[in-house]
Design a protein around this motif. Structure first.
Motif, PDB file in Angstrom:
ATOM      1  N   LEU A 148       0.824  -1.200   0.000  1.00 48.88           N
ATOM      2  CA  LEU A 148       0.000   0.000   0.000  1.00 48.88           C
ATOM      3  C   LEU A 148       0.867   1.261   0.000  1.00 48.88           C
ATOM      4  O   LEU A 148       0.545   2.244  -0.679  1.00 48.88           O
ATOM      5  CB  LEU A 148      -0.915   0.007   1.221  1.00 48.88           C
ATOM      6  CG  LEU A 148      -2.231  -0.759   1.125  1.00 48.88           C
ATOM      7  CD1 LEU A 148      -2.941  -0.742   2.462  1.00 48.88           C
ATOM      8  CD2 LEU A 148      -3.117  -0.158   0.044  1.00 48.88           C
ATOM      9  N   VAL A 149       1.947   1.246   0.759  1.00 45.20           N
ATOM     10  CA  VAL A 149       2.831   2.408   0.831  1.00 45.20           C
ATOM     11  C   VAL A 149       3.452   2.688  -0.529  1.00 45.20           C
ATOM     12  O   VAL A 149       3.502   3.842  -0.984  1.00 45.20           O
ATOM     13  CB  VAL A 149       3.918   2.194   1.901  1.00 45.20           C
ATOM     14  CG1 VAL A 149       4.952   3.313   1.842  1.00 45.20           C
ATOM     15  CG2 VAL A 149       3.282   2.125   3.284  1.00 45.20           C
ATOM     16  N   ILE A 150       3.924   1.644  -1.195  1.00 40.23           N
ATOM     17  CA  ILE A 150       4.548   1.826  -2.515  1.00 40.23           C
ATOM     18  C   ILE A 150       3.540   2.376  -3.517  1.00 40.23           C
ATOM     19  O   ILE A 150       3.826   3.313  -4.272  1.00 40.23           O
ATOM     20  CB  ILE A 150       5.140   0.497  -3.006  1.00 40.23           C
ATOM     21  CG1 ILE A 150       6.304   0.069  -2.105  1.00 40.23           C
ATOM     22  CG2 ILE A 150       5.600   0.610  -4.456  1.00 40.23           C
ATOM     23  CD1 ILE A 150       6.845  -1.302  -2.417  1.00 40.23           C
ATOM     24  N   ILE A 151       2.319   1.797  -3.510  1.00 41.71           N
ATOM     25  CA  ILE A 151       1.287   2.263  -4.443  1.00 41.71           C
ATOM     26  C   ILE A 151       0.894   3.697  -4.124  1.00 41.71           C
ATOM     27  O   ILE A 151       0.696   4.523  -5.025  1.00 41.71           O
ATOM     28  CB  ILE A 151       0.075   1.318  -4.398  1.00 41.71           C
ATOM     29  CG1 ILE A 151       0.461  -0.029  -5.013  1.00 41.71           C
ATOM     30  CG2 ILE A 151      -1.120   1.913  -5.141  1.00 41.71           C
ATOM     31  CD1 ILE A 151      -0.589  -1.097  -4.848  1.00 41.71           C
ATOM     32  N   GLY A 152       0.775   4.024  -2.825  1.00 43.09           N
ATOM     33  CA  GLY A 152       0.452   5.395  -2.449  1.00 43.09           C
ATOM     34  C   GLY A 152       1.521   6.381  -2.894  1.00 43.09           C
ATOM     35  O   GLY A 152       1.216   7.454  -3.419  1.00 43.09           O
ATOM     36  N   LEU A 153       2.786   6.023  -2.695  1.00 41.34           N
ATOM     37  CA  LEU A 153       3.878   6.908  -3.127  1.00 41.34           C
ATOM     38  C   LEU A 153       3.870   7.104  -4.637  1.00 41.34           C
ATOM     39  O   LEU A 153       4.035   8.231  -5.135  1.00 41.34           O
ATOM     40  CB  LEU A 153       5.220   6.322  -2.681  1.00 41.34           C
ATOM     41  CG  LEU A 153       5.557   6.439  -1.196  1.00 41.34           C
ATOM     42  CD1 LEU A 153       6.809   5.640  -0.874  1.00 41.34           C
ATOM     43  CD2 LEU A 153       5.750   7.901  -0.800  1.00 41.34           C
ATOM     44  N   LEU A 154       3.680   5.997  -5.381  1.00 39.42           N
ATOM     45  CA  LEU A 154       3.639   6.112  -6.839  1.00 39.42           C
ATOM     46  C   LEU A 154       2.489   6.997  -7.291  1.00 39.42           C
ATOM     47  O   LEU A 154       2.648   7.879  -8.152  1.00 39.42           O
ATOM     48  CB  LEU A 154       3.512   4.719  -7.469  1.00 39.42           C
ATOM     49  CG  LEU A 154       4.752   3.835  -7.426  1.00 39.42           C
ATOM     50  CD1 LEU A 154       4.433   2.444  -7.966  1.00 39.42           C
ATOM     51  CD2 LEU A 154       5.885   4.468  -8.234  1.00 39.42           C
TER      52      LEU A 154
ATOM     53  N   ARG B 100     -14.565   4.390   6.341  1.00 36.87           N
ATOM     54  CA  ARG B 100     -13.765   3.161   6.296  1.00 36.87           C
ATOM     55  C   ARG B 100     -12.283   3.507   6.440  1.00 36.87           C
ATOM     56  O   ARG B 100     -11.473   3.263   5.566  1.00 36.87           O
ATOM     57  CB  ARG B 100     -14.036   2.415   4.994  1.00 36.87           C
ATOM     58  CG  ARG B 100     -15.460   1.927   4.843  1.00 36.87           C
ATOM     59  CD  ARG B 100     -15.797   1.575   3.401  1.00 36.87           C
ATOM     60  NE  ARG B 100     -14.945   0.533   2.873  1.00 36.87           N
ATOM     61  CZ  ARG B 100     -14.982   0.135   1.590  1.00 36.87           C
ATOM     62  NH1 ARG B 100     -15.820   0.710   0.749  1.00 36.87           N
ATOM     63  NH2 ARG B 100     -14.196  -0.807   1.181  1.00 36.87           N
ATOM     64  N   VAL B 101     -11.951   4.112   7.581  1.00 36.43           N
ATOM     65  CA  VAL B 101     -10.577   4.545   7.838  1.00 36.43           C
ATOM     66  C   VAL B 101      -9.921   3.534   8.764  1.00 36.43           C
ATOM     67  O   VAL B 101     -10.292   3.404   9.925  1.00 36.43           O
ATOM     68  CB  VAL B 101     -10.561   5.947   8.466  1.00 36.43           C
ATOM     69  CG1 VAL B 101      -9.132   6.368   8.762  1.00 36.43           C
ATOM     70  CG2 VAL B 101     -11.238   6.950   7.544  1.00 36.43           C
ATOM     71  N   ASP B 102      -8.966   2.800   8.227  1.00 43.63           N
ATOM     72  CA  ASP B 102      -8.249   1.822   9.028  1.00 43.63           C
ATOM     73  C   ASP B 102      -6.757   2.021   8.808  1.00 43.63           C
ATOM     74  O   ASP B 102      -6.335   2.991   8.173  1.00 43.63           O
ATOM     75  CB  ASP B 102      -8.692   0.398   8.679  1.00 43.63           C
ATOM     76  CG  ASP B 102      -8.595   0.098   7.186  1.00 43.63           C
ATOM     77  OD1 ASP B 102      -7.720   0.707   6.520  1.00 43.63           O
ATOM     78  OD2 ASP B 102      -9.376  -0.728   6.682  1.00 43.63           O
ATOM     79  N   ALA B 103      -5.967   1.112   9.328  1.00 44.30           N
ATOM     80  CA  ALA B 103      -4.516   1.265   9.219  1.00 44.30           C
ATOM     81  C   ALA B 103      -4.070   1.299   7.761  1.00 44.30           C
ATOM     82  O   ALA B 103      -3.182   2.075   7.384  1.00 44.30           O
ATOM     83  CB  ALA B 103      -3.821   0.122   9.964  1.00 44.30           C
ATOM     84  N   GLY B 104      -4.686   0.470   6.919  1.00 44.35           N
ATOM     85  CA  GLY B 104      -4.323   0.463   5.508  1.00 44.35           C
ATOM     86  C   GLY B 104      -4.676   1.774   4.828  1.00 44.35           C
ATOM     87  O   GLY B 104      -3.899   2.307   4.028  1.00 44.35           O
ATOM     88  N   THR B 105      -5.854   2.311   5.138  1.00 48.67           N
ATOM     89  CA  THR B 105      -6.259   3.590   4.546  1.00 48.67           C
ATOM     90  C   THR B 105      -5.315   4.702   4.972  1.00 48.67           C
ATOM     91  O   THR B 105      -4.923   5.552   4.162  1.00 48.67           O
ATOM     92  CB  THR B 105      -7.691   3.938   4.978  1.00 48.67           C
ATOM     93  OG1 THR B 105      -8.543   2.822   4.742  1.00 48.67           O
ATOM     94  CG2 THR B 105      -8.202   5.128   4.199  1.00 48.67           C
TER      95      THR B 105
END
Length: 575
Positions: free
Chosen positions: A3-9, A159-164
């Protein structure tokens, strides 16, 4: 990590897109603007800008953008404030800071509350930098690519969780990297060219003018118009990211795996035989109940000894509208035999959170069994659900025995209901199986089409589909299974509405036997199927589904829709 990589991209792509153009001048100029104060020990008598100022500007932007995106709608809802309250507050702060840059005396008035907390030079060069960033973050609306769309939907529905959070923070950091480059470039230019140091007053005036121009432009949605004028040279990269299997999997942020729901993986969706998939998760986070005595809540533990069917639905969802008659029939046929049906209403749209709207929808469908209002999608998340509709079948011992996603296979579900009722009470006398026609369309129909920018799909018009006001044309070659707009439209997060008094047009190319539109507001919609006679649909009140076209086959068809001013168009659904 994925998720972090996709968010950064996603953030990096957005950070180099035309979406950042409106805020670039402010970031460039405020990153290098120096203090209006004069100090005897400073070169040329001017207090130099803090070397941390560019970082503080971007840190403020990242902080407020993250909080507004994730928690803004929840906070505004709790306070009963309109959806754009934070945006207007940010614009007001930009105006105040802009005036302060232009008028030092006014800036000193703004600084008075902070003079006891820090030296003036710190207030000028440090605190204002972070304040500028905070204001920019509330008005910064980047293009809604796949990553931002997932964040917006998660935030708007709670729907705010750790992944979000990980996705949002990494996206904001990705956007911040290019913006920080411009802020540092502004500071570097000032430091390297001595002439700027002698003209610090002129640089501050330029920064103030840029900030006021941005504020005025935001009031009249000028940034959106600017973004539409510049070709989106990152569109192809965004599409590649959206179509990546890894991204599709990672952006499915429905819920976290916990000890309570972990065993649901043992169920095969749509299995034709009973399975054992662990203890049924709790029904939790419910805002209210319909069809229970005094609105009293229901606990699954209280239903031991009975078979329970949990149906996840939303009243404007066309797929649910075709599924609900089967659920209603099962409730009527098997309630006396020991079946308990619980509808969990999990909204797709904000308007579906209104209890009165849900109650009206339940009455229209003939629903008399209990309905839980899962407005924050807490139970949806606890069941790791992803679909409207979805059925979870629980035996008399409280174990999940069958899961079915989407429409169809009602005969299988009913057979398994009967099996569980017989297991719970071997002497039970069951009625004949229900005979509700299965109207599930085949896979050739057009997919549900949303018109809001947060969930838009199937757009086939010329140019880009973006938030705010714009003028659209259908284009010469519109693809099958797509829609295109004509005229002046305002695109909001969940709907589109004509922005001019003349109304606006929609051309829909579809494969289906029935077309419905979710509409709200006051006005009319005129439709013409395949160039035939015009039909008029009167629209009034809160959002609901209106039938607009029926055909005898699922061949390709064209529907021309004229929407009057005052009508909000949320989506097309197909049967």
């Amino acid at each position: 990590m994925e998720l972090v990589i996709i968010g950064l991209l996603g953030g990096l792509i957005t950070g180099i897109s035309p979406c950042i153009l409106p805020v670039l001048p402010v970031i460039f100029l405020t990153g290098g603007a120096q203090s209006a104060r004069f100090e005897t020990d400073a070169p040329d008598g001017v207090a130099p800008a803090s070397r941390w100022r560019p970082y503080l500007v971007i840190a403020g932007l990242v902080t407020s953008f993250t909080l507004v995106t994730l928690l803004g709608s929840l906070l505004l809802g709790a306070l009963g404030l309109p959806a754009d309250a934070l945006r207007w507050a940010g614009i007001a702060v930009l105006v105040l800071i802009g005036i302060g840059l232009l008028v030092p005396r006014f800036e000193r008035v703004l600084e008075k509350p902070f003079q006891r907390l820090a030296r003036r030079s710190e207030v000028d060069n440090r605190r204002n930098g972070f304040g500028v960033g905070l204001a920019l973050g509330t008005v910064f609306v980047p293009c809604a690519g796949p990553v931002l769309a997932a964040i917006i939907v998660a935030g708007s529905t709670g729907r705010v969780d750790a992944g979000t959070i990980a996705l949002t923070v990494s996206f904001a950091v990705g956007v911040a990297v290019p913006l920080l480059f411009f802020a540092l470039a502004g500071r570097g230019l000032v430091e390297r060219i001595r002439a700027f140091r002698r003209r610090e007053r002129g640089l501050r005036i330029a920064a103030g003018v840029a900030m006021l121009a941005l504020a005025v432009g935001l009031v009249f949605d000028v940034p959106q118009a600017l973004q539409r004028l510049v070709p989106d040279y990152t569109a192809s990269i965004q599409r590649q990211l959206a179509e990546s299997p890894d991204a599709r999997r990672a952006l499915d942020l429905g819920g976290l795996v916990t000890d309570e729901n972990r065993d649901l993986d043992r169920c095969t969706a749509g299995a034709e035989e009973l399975e054992s998939c662990g203890r049924a998760p709790r029904i939790r986070g419910i805002d209210g109940w319909l069809n229970t005595p005094g609105g009293a809540p229901i606990e699954l533990a209280e239903l031991r000894g009975q078979v329970v069917l949990i149906d996840f639905w939303a009243y404007s969802c066309i797929n649910c509208q075709r599924s609900i008659p089967h659920v209603v029939a099962w409730d009527a046929a098997y309630r006396d035999a020991g079946l308990r049906v619980i509808g969990v209403h999990s909204p797709e749209y904000a308007f579906e959170k209104d209890a009165a709207n849900v109650a009206a929808g339940a009455r229209d469908f003939g629903i008399t069994y209990p309905v839980a209002l899962d407005n924050d999608l807490a139970t949806w998340t606890n069941y790791r659900n992803r679909y409207w509709p979805a059925h979870y079948l629980i035996d008399a011992e409280g174990t999940v025995r069958h899961i079915s996603f989407g429409e169809g296979e009602y005969d299988v579900t009913e057979k398994l209901i009967r099996d569980l009722l017989a297991d719970a009470d071997p002497g039970v006398v069951l009625p004949d199986a229900t005979e509700v026609a299965d109207e599930t369309p085949d896979d050739t129909r057009t997919r549900e089409t949303f018109l809001g920018f947060a969930k838009d799909v199937n757009f086939g018009g010329a140019g880009d589909y973006r938030a705010g006001d714009g003028v659209y044309t259908a284009g010469a070659a519109q693809p099958e299974d797509s829609f295109a707009l004509n005229g002046a439209w305002r695109i909001e997060s969940q709907y589109a509405t004509p922005s001019g008094s003349a109304g606006g047009g929609i051309r829909l190319r579809f494969h289906a036997q029935e077309v419905r539109m979710v509409l709200a507001g006051t006005g009319e919609v005129r439709v013409r199927l395949d160039g035939g006679d015009e039909q008029t649909v009167q629209v009034s009140g809160t959002p609901r589904s209106y039938p607009v076209a029926v055909v005898q086959d699922a061949a390709p068809h064209v529907l021309d829709v004229e929407v009057s001013a005052g009508v909000e168009a949320y989506s097309f659904t197909f049967g």
